[in-house]
Design an enzyme around this catalytic site. Structure first.
Site, mmCIF file in Angstrom:
data_model
loop_
_atom_site.group_PDB
_atom_site.id
_atom_site.type_symbol
_atom_site.label_atom_id
_atom_site.label_comp_id
_atom_site.label_asym_id
_atom_site.label_seq_id
_atom_site.Cartn_x
_atom_site.Cartn_y
_atom_site.Cartn_z
ATOM 1 N N HIS A 9 2.529 -4.881 -4.327
ATOM 2 C CA HIS A 9 1.440 -5.340 -5.192
ATOM 3 C C HIS A 9 1.690 -4.863 -6.613
ATOM 4 O O HIS A 9 2.603 -4.087 -6.882
ATOM 5 C CB HIS A 9 0.070 -4.889 -4.677
ATOM 6 C CG HIS A 9 -0.218 -3.417 -4.774
ATOM 7 N ND1 HIS A 9 -1.487 -2.902 -4.808
ATOM 8 C CD2 HIS A 9 0.598 -2.335 -4.865
ATOM 9 C CE1 HIS A 9 -1.446 -1.584 -4.894
ATOM 10 N NE2 HIS A 9 -0.192 -1.214 -4.927
ATOM 11 N N GLU B 218 -2.589 4.376 1.928
ATOM 12 C CA GLU B 218 -1.592 3.798 1.034
ATOM 13 C C GLU B 218 -0.351 4.689 0.922
ATOM 14 O O GLU B 218 0.766 4.202 0.862
ATOM 15 C CB GLU B 218 -2.234 3.593 -0.346
ATOM 16 C CG GLU B 218 -1.350 2.914 -1.346
ATOM 17 C CD GLU B 218 -2.054 2.649 -2.661
ATOM 18 O OE1 GLU B 218 -2.850 1.698 -2.724
ATOM 19 O OE2 GLU B 218 -1.819 3.400 -3.618
ATOM 20 N N HIS C 59 5.354 -2.928 -7.052
ATOM 21 C CA HIS C 59 5.843 -1.856 -6.189
ATOM 22 C C HIS C 59 5.258 -2.063 -4.798
ATOM 23 O O HIS C 59 4.459 -2.971 -4.593
ATOM 24 C CB HIS C 59 5.450 -0.473 -6.752
ATOM 25 C CG HIS C 59 3.983 -0.253 -6.776
ATOM 26 N ND1 HIS C 59 3.133 -0.883 -7.675
ATOM 27 C CD2 HIS C 59 3.197 0.522 -5.996
ATOM 28 C CE1 HIS C 59 1.885 -0.501 -7.449
ATOM 29 N NE2 HIS C 59 1.897 0.353 -6.434
ATOM 30 N N CYS D 100 1.292 1.823 -11.690
ATOM 31 C CA CYS D 100 0.985 0.804 -10.682
ATOM 32 C C CYS D 100 0.761 -0.588 -11.274
ATOM 33 O O CYS D 100 0.506 -1.538 -10.545
ATOM 34 C CB CYS D 100 -0.215 1.222 -9.837
ATOM 35 S SG CYS D 100 0.165 2.636 -8.774
ATOM 36 N N HIS E 17 4.065 -0.338 -0.678
ATOM 37 C CA HIS E 17 3.577 0.787 0.118
ATOM 38 C C HIS E 17 3.793 0.504 1.598
ATOM 39 O O HIS E 17 3.802 -0.648 2.029
ATOM 40 C CB HIS E 17 2.081 1.013 -0.099
ATOM 41 C CG HIS E 17 1.721 1.384 -1.493
ATOM 42 N ND1 HIS E 17 1.954 2.642 -2.011
ATOM 43 C CD2 HIS E 17 1.161 0.669 -2.494
ATOM 44 C CE1 HIS E 17 1.533 2.682 -3.272
ATOM 45 N NE2 HIS E 17 1.062 1.498 -3.582
ATOM 46 N N HIS F 74 5.013 -7.492 4.538
ATOM 47 C CA HIS F 74 6.133 -7.958 3.721
ATOM 48 C C HIS F 74 5.731 -9.072 2.754
ATOM 49 O O HIS F 74 6.541 -9.936 2.420
ATOM 50 C CB HIS F 74 7.333 -8.339 4.594
ATOM 51 C CG HIS F 74 8.038 -7.129 5.113
ATOM 52 N ND1 HIS F 74 7.595 -6.457 6.227
ATOM 53 C CD2 HIS F 74 9.118 -6.456 4.666
ATOM 54 C CE1 HIS F 74 8.379 -5.416 6.451
ATOM 55 N NE2 HIS F 74 9.313 -5.387 5.505
#
Length: 151
Positions: A16, A136, A29, A25, A31, A75
């Site tokens: 995201h 997260e 990137h 952020c 998680h 994904h």
């Protein structure tokens, strides 16, 4: 009859970017999310029922969460649909990547609200969503509780 909470845990990988955010952020990137889904209900007491003693079959809960959350978000890359990254999102889609353009900023907080709404709609009438926990990172998570959202 006693009401019992049961929890099933799920894992998925999602990318995201936070549109307009003033930190790292804002960049695309990902998680390794961990989602804990807790429901509450009364165990089945009908001795003729194949699921005697269960609040809900863990397999039935797994099917709901996989269809509504895991299979959709795993994904994938999630962007706020108002992001200036829209061209990037469209290019990724054209290249065959799974992209979700959400009506919200894709923070853990907003994602857990979205997931709660999707899962709650699919649960049998006698089962209620009690809580969700979306982890997260190893040290950061958002939680949603039905008791905090009454009314």
């Amino acid at each position: 009859m006693d009401r019992i909470r049961i929890t099933k845990q799920f894992s998925f990988e999602t990318g995201h970017a936070l549109y307009g955010y003033d930190g790292k952020c804002r960049n695309v990137h990902g998680h390794s999310y961990k989602l804990s889904v807790t429901v509450i209900g009364t165990p089945i007491s009908d001795t003729q029922h194949v699921k005697l003693g269960m609040v809900i079959d863990f397999g039935d809960l797994k099917k709901i969460v996989k269809e509504e959350v895991v299979d959709v978000f795993d994904h994938a890359t999630v962007f706020n649909k108002h992001t200036p990254h829209i061209e990037l999102a469209q290019e990724l889609q054209q290249r065959g990547h799974q992209v979700i353009l959400a009506d919200y900023q894709p923070t853990s907080e907003n994602m857990v609200i979205d997931f709660a709404q999707k899962i709650a709609k699919r649960l049998p009438e006698n089962i209620q969503l009690f809580s969700l926990r979306l982890q997260e990172t190893d040290s950061s998570y958002a939680e949603w509780f039905a008791s905090d959202n009454l009314g």
